[in-house]
Design an enzyme around this catalytic site. Structure first.
Site, short mmCIF file in Angstrom:
data_model
loop_
_atom_site.label_atom_id
_atom_site.label_comp_id
_atom_site.label_asym_id
_atom_site.label_seq_id
_atom_site.Cartn_x
_atom_site.Cartn_y
_atom_site.Cartn_z
CG ASP A 159 27.32 -8.48 -62.70
OD1 ASP A 159 27.99 -7.53 -62.28
OD2 ASP A 159 28.16 -9.29 -63.87
CG HIS A 187 31.69 -9.36 -64.73
ND1 HIS A 187 30.72 -8.92 -63.62
CD2 HIS A 187 32.88 -9.40 -64.07
CE1 HIS A 187 31.37 -8.65 -62.41
NE2 HIS A 187 32.52 -8.77 -62.75
P1 NAX Z 1 43.17 -11.81 -55.30
O1 NAX Z 1 44.26 -10.97 -56.22
O2 NAX Z 1 42.97 -11.54 -53.99
O3 NAX Z 1 43.43 -13.27 -55.75
C1 NAX Z 1 43.86 -13.72 -56.96
C2 NAX Z 1 44.62 -15.02 -56.82
O4 NAX Z 1 44.88 -15.47 -58.04
C3 NAX Z 1 46.15 -14.37 -56.12
O5 NAX Z 1 46.48 -15.26 -55.15
C4 NAX Z 1 47.14 -14.56 -57.21
O6 NAX Z 1 48.38 -15.23 -56.77
C5 NAX Z 1 46.27 -15.88 -58.34
N1 NAX Z 1 46.72 -15.99 -59.45
C6 NAX Z 1 47.24 -15.04 -60.52
N2 NAX Z 1 47.47 -15.67 -61.58
C7 NAX Z 1 47.29 -16.97 -61.24
C8 NAX Z 1 47.50 -17.95 -62.21
N3 NAX Z 1 48.04 -17.99 -63.65
N4 NAX Z 1 47.10 -19.41 -61.79
C9 NAX Z 1 46.74 -19.48 -60.57
N5 NAX Z 1 46.51 -18.48 -59.89
C10 NAX Z 1 46.86 -17.20 -60.30
O7 NAX Z 1 41.86 -11.32 -56.17
P2 NAX Z 1 40.27 -11.66 -55.83
O8 NAX Z 1 39.91 -10.78 -55.21
O9 NAX Z 1 40.36 -13.11 -55.27
O10 NAX Z 1 39.65 -11.80 -57.39
C11 NAX Z 1 39.94 -12.67 -58.36
C12 NAX Z 1 39.44 -12.25 -59.60
O11 NAX Z 1 37.99 -12.22 -59.57
C13 NAX Z 1 39.84 -10.95 -60.24
O12 NAX Z 1 40.35 -10.94 -61.69
C14 NAX Z 1 38.78 -9.79 -59.89
O13 NAX Z 1 38.67 -9.07 -60.89
C15 NAX Z 1 37.79 -10.97 -60.43
N6 NAX Z 1 36.21 -10.67 -59.92
C16 NAX Z 1 35.18 -11.05 -60.88
C17 NAX Z 1 34.11 -11.01 -60.37
C18 NAX Z 1 32.96 -11.40 -61.24
O14 NAX Z 1 31.48 -11.17 -61.09
N7 NAX Z 1 32.99 -12.19 -62.53
C19 NAX Z 1 33.62 -10.10 -59.31
C20 NAX Z 1 34.65 -10.05 -58.25
C21 NAX Z 1 36.24 -10.11 -58.64
O15 NAX Z 1 36.34 -8.50 -59.04
#
Ligand code: NAX
Length: 326
Positions: A159, A187
């Site tokens: 952000d 966020h």
């Molecule tokens: P993806 O769905 O591509 O990847 C997430 C991965 O996490 C998947 O491979 C899944 O198998 C794995 N996972 C789920 N539960 C798990 C657990 N208990 N232990 C280990 N791995 C686990 O999502 P991606 O685009 O990489 O985003 C990841 C997260 O970042 C999401 O929650 C998203 O909302 C968040 N974001 C946060 C941002 C921020 O500024 N704080 C911005 C970007 C993003 O939206």
């Protein structure tokens, strides 16, 4: 060359992981003289995909990579970890209410908090990226009573960087010429990107833009940027999120530039009247591996109202998972 440090990353086979790991491995996060051991965590069904990522990391033959481990067990992935980037989270599914999302993630982050409490380095630095990031960090922190709460942070650096980019475009200055940007709060769409103290080439940014642009364009654009990227790209921001995570950990560890500060969501100590213990984004300066909140900034009524609105949302998120907090 220094001794290697251990960097754990969860959700390592996901979108953000795919951008993040290669940057950590190439030295962007901790410097070109700091070897790393990568400790990658995924859920069991994603282990094959994770293996493919590990193969690619191997194939980069990174000089700084001293080892790579992949696991579906948090206690294995977090063992002796010096840095933990909590990227994996449960995404919001169809028909899922916000409360369901909070609860599903509370289960993940409480288990991971307990695991790091048991096995991580006592000096670990934790960054929650997975959403709802601030409240996920809070849950991990509360489940890790033997670790210093100050070691738990959440990411608002994306952000912050988005705010720099928007202001840069408006005033026609490079982002390098802009200092003292602040993002307050959560966020989420209630975050408050604040240019009241921001400088462009050393002069107040507020004198170079009008209030209408600030209220009607700048603030909503930064708040809604994630949604705009999903609309354009069909997927949520990943490379920019990874880049922000690198920035957050690098500045926390290696320091913020003289005269500038960054935004980090950290446990509130009551500064600026924000309820103690909430994971709230503040302007911080980092020196010698420690962060401290920039104190003494004037807060006018316009800012105060927005800082309180985002605090209110964080209080509601915390209350929604209160029954799961130790
Ligand atoms: P993806 O769905 O591509 O990847 C997430 C991965 O996490 C998947 O491979 C899944 O198998 C794995 N996972 C789920 N539960 C798990 C657990 N208990 N232990 C280990 N791995 C686990 O999502 P991606 O685009 O990489 O985003 C990841 C997260 O970042 C999401 O929650 C998203 O909302 C968040 N974001 C946060 C941002 C921020 O500024 N704080 C911005 C970007 C993003 O939206």
């Amino acid at each position: 060359m220094k001794a290697p440090v251990r960097v754990a990353v969860t959700g390592a086979a996901g979108q953000i992981g795919y951008s993040l790991l290669f940057r950590i491995a190439s030295g962007d996060m901790l410097g070109p003289d700091q070897p790393v051991i990568l400790q990658l965590l995924e859920v069991s069904p994603a282990m094959d995909a994770l293996q493919g990522v590990v193969m690619e990391l191997d194939d980069c033959a990174f000089p700084l990579v001293a080892g790579i481990q992949a696991s579906d067990q948090a206690e294995e992935a977090f063992r002796d970890a010096d840095y933990i980037l909590l990227v994996g989270a449960k995404p919001r599914g169809p028909g899922m209410e916000r409360k369901d999302l909070l609860e599903a993630n509370a289960a993940i982050f409480s288990a991971q908090g307990k695991a790091m409490n048991a096995v991580a380095s006592r000096d670990v630095r934790v960054l929650a990226v997975g959403n709802p990031a601030n409240t996920n960090a809070l849950i991990a922190m509360r489940n890790a009573p033997d670790l210093d709460p100050g070691r738990f942070t959440a990411m608002t650096r994306l952000d912050h960087n988005r705010a720099l980019a928007q202001l840069s475009g408006r005033v026609g200055a490079h982002v390098n010429d802009i200092t003292r940007m602040t993002v307050w709060g959560n966020h989420s769409a209630t975050q408050y990107p604040d240019i009241s103290h921001t400088l462009v080439k050393g002069s107040p940014a507020a004198d170079q833009v009008d209030q209408a642009w600030l209220e009607e364009t700048f603030i909503p654009t930064v708040q809604q940027r994630g949604a705009a990227i999903i609309k354009a790209r069909g997927q949520s921001s990943a490379a920019s999120a990874a880049s922000a995570a690198i920035d957050h950990m690098r500045d926390w560890t290696l320091g913020t530039p003289e005269g500038d500060w960054v935004s980090m969501a950290i446990p509130s100590d009551g500064s600026y009247g924000i309820a103690e213990g909430l994971i709230y984004s503040f302007p911080v300066r980092c020196v010698n591996g420690h962060y401290e909140i920039v104190q003494g900034l004037d807060v006018d009524d316009f800012s105060r109202e927005r800082m309180l609105a985002t605090e209110q949302e964080l209080t509601e998120e915390r209350d929604a998972v209160a029954h799961l907090l130790p």
